[in-house]
Design an enzyme around this catalytic site. Structure first.
Site, PDB file in Angstrom:
ATOM      1  CE  LYS A 232      -4.435  -1.822   1.372  1.00  0.00           C
ATOM      2  NZ  LYS A 232      -5.376  -2.102   2.443  1.00  0.00           N
ATOM      3  NE  ARG A 266      -7.838  -8.427   0.758  1.00  0.00           N
ATOM      4  CZ  ARG A 266      -7.437  -7.628  -0.229  1.00  0.00           C
ATOM      5  NH1 ARG A 266      -6.424  -6.804  -0.058  1.00  0.00           N
ATOM      6  NH2 ARG A 266      -8.068  -7.659  -1.393  1.00  0.00           N
TER       7      ARG A 266
HETATM    8  N1  HH2 Z   1      -7.530  -3.721   1.291  1.00  0.00           N
HETATM    9  C1  HH2 Z   1      -7.969  -3.743   0.018  1.00  0.00           C
HETATM   10  C2  HH2 Z   1      -9.045  -4.563  -0.356  1.00  0.00           C
HETATM   11  N2  HH2 Z   1      -9.640  -5.368   0.539  1.00  0.00           N
HETATM   12  N3  HH2 Z   1      -9.808  -6.208   2.743  1.00  0.00           N
HETATM   13  C3  HH2 Z   1      -9.391  -6.204   4.022  1.00  0.00           C
HETATM   14  N4  HH2 Z   1      -9.976  -7.006   4.928  1.00  0.00           N
HETATM   15  N5  HH2 Z   1      -8.361  -5.392   4.443  1.00  0.00           N
HETATM   16  C4  HH2 Z   1      -7.720  -4.552   3.595  1.00  0.00           C
HETATM   17  O1  HH2 Z   1      -6.801  -3.810   4.033  1.00  0.00           O
HETATM   18  C5  HH2 Z   1      -8.137  -4.533   2.219  1.00  0.00           C
HETATM   19  C6  HH2 Z   1      -9.213  -5.383   1.826  1.00  0.00           C
HETATM   20  C7  HH2 Z   1      -7.298  -2.881  -0.997  1.00  0.00           C
HETATM   21  O2  HH2 Z   1      -6.180  -3.498  -1.558  1.00  0.00           O
HETATM   22  P1  HH2 Z   1      -6.125  -4.364  -2.920  1.00  0.00           P
HETATM   23  O3  HH2 Z   1      -7.112  -5.475  -2.936  1.00  0.00           O
HETATM   24  O4  HH2 Z   1      -4.722  -4.812  -3.080  1.00  0.00           O
HETATM   25  O5  HH2 Z   1      -6.428  -3.327  -4.071  1.00  0.00           O
HETATM   26  P2  HH2 Z   1      -7.769  -2.876  -4.794  1.00  0.00           P
HETATM   27  O6  HH2 Z   1      -8.744  -2.424  -3.786  1.00  0.00           O
HETATM   28  O7  HH2 Z   1      -7.315  -1.760  -5.711  1.00  0.00           O
HETATM   29  O8  HH2 Z   1      -8.314  -4.047  -5.560  1.00  0.00           O
END
Ligand code: HH2
Length: 289
Positions: A232, A266
């Site tokens: 992040k 995660r």
């Molecule tokens: N962060 C993201 C998405 N889902 N779920 C939980 N429980 N905790 C988190 O910190 C979290 C999450 C955002 O990250 P990412 O899936 O890598 O990216 P994007 O939202 O652009 O798909």
């Protein structure tokens, strides 16, 4: 407002649909974004067969759970309707559950949650912490699915417009307490609920660093704590590094969070984080903790 511990014991299991997960060792949740626009892996896993292959690799590297998402929550991401979200993730959920993976679905929509548990998903991951669609908790209660409740302020389009808090840890803790209580009021067992401070969800880089360092305050709520620091922007801002070079920062954040009481992580880089957390856990065991 101070975070008040209502249950003193640290839970050692997480109840999910048709079973439970032991929290005796760190649990890794591999990220599978079936989206064109996720911030670090957007567009790479749009094709279901590529997604399923990626899930298998993450499991071989040590992922316990695969978290499948069809809507990016990166700051400024456009909303996706339920038809499109299911078109992206439905075939993947179906194949992964059929081959025995523990599937979590990253959604804030009741309709998607319902369809996902209908296909065998065992965990629901709601990044809105029941603020967008509280009936997701009813779906968890009826199906027995594990429920991850994330703290987020605003929605992905607006969440980075105001990242100031009077008392960040106190406000996040109180909001998580309220979300967990709402889930229980809707029929979930407390042992189904995991809380997540929502790193990067309406937080400054400094705020995200503070949340990682104060995980103990959220663990005191009595639910297992999940953190999602993977690649992040707070890592990028702190170290001055692009997305592709944030694995060491991700490891550092996971290890610190683990030492403060987080039990679920995660991540995208499963192998590296698995090794780091297994060593951290071995050190804690050797210390007698
Ligand atoms: N962060 C993201 C998405 N889902 N779920 C939980 N429980 N905790 C988190 O910190 C979290 C999450 C955002 O990250 P990412 O899936 O890598 O990216 P994007 O939202 O652009 O798909």
């Amino acid at each position: 407002m101070p975070v008040v511990a209502v249950e003193s014991a640290r839970p050692d299991r997480w109840k999910i649909r048709d079973g439970s997960i032991s929290l005796a060792r760190p649990i890794l949740i591999g990220i599978l974004n079936c989206t064109p626009d996720s911030f670090s892996d957007g567009g790479r896993y749009l094709d279901p067969s590529t997604s399923v292959r990626r899930a298998r690799v993450m499991e071989e590297e040590g992922a316990d759970v695969i978290d499948v998402g069809g809507e990016s929550t990166r700051p400024g991401a456009p909303a996706v309707d339920a038809t499109e979200e299911w078109r992206r993730i439905g075939p993947v959920v179906e194949v992964l559950t059929a081959r025995g993976s523990i599937v979590s679905v990253d959604t804030s929509k009741t309709e998607i949650a319902r369809r996902a548990v209908g296909e065998g998903a065992r965990i629901l991951n709601d990044v809105s912490g029941l603020r967008r669609d509280p009936e997701i908790a009813n779906v968890a209660a009826e199906s027995g699915a594990g429920l991850v409740l994330v703290h987020a302020r605003g929605d992905p389009r607006t969440m980075q417009s105001d990242v100031s808090y009077g008392d960040l840890v106190g406000e996040v803790g109180a909001a998580l307490r309220a979300s967990a209580d709402e889930a229980v009021r809707r029929g979930c067992e407390p042992s189904q609920v995991v809380v997540d401070p929502g790193i990067g969800f309406g937080k400054s880089a400094t705020g995200s660093l503070e949340l990682v360092g104060r995980v103990d305050a959220f663990a005191a709520l009595g639910h297992p704590v999940l953190v999602g620091p993977s690649r992040k922007s707070f890592i990028g801002e702190t170290l001055g590094l692009p997305v592709a070079q944030r694995v060491e920062g991700t490891i550092a954040a996971c290890v610190v969070a683990f030492l403060r009481g987080a039990r679920l992580f995660r991540v995208h880089d499963v192998r590296a984080v698995r090794r780091a957390l297994d060593l951290a856990a071995a050190i804690e065991t050797a210390r007698g903790d």
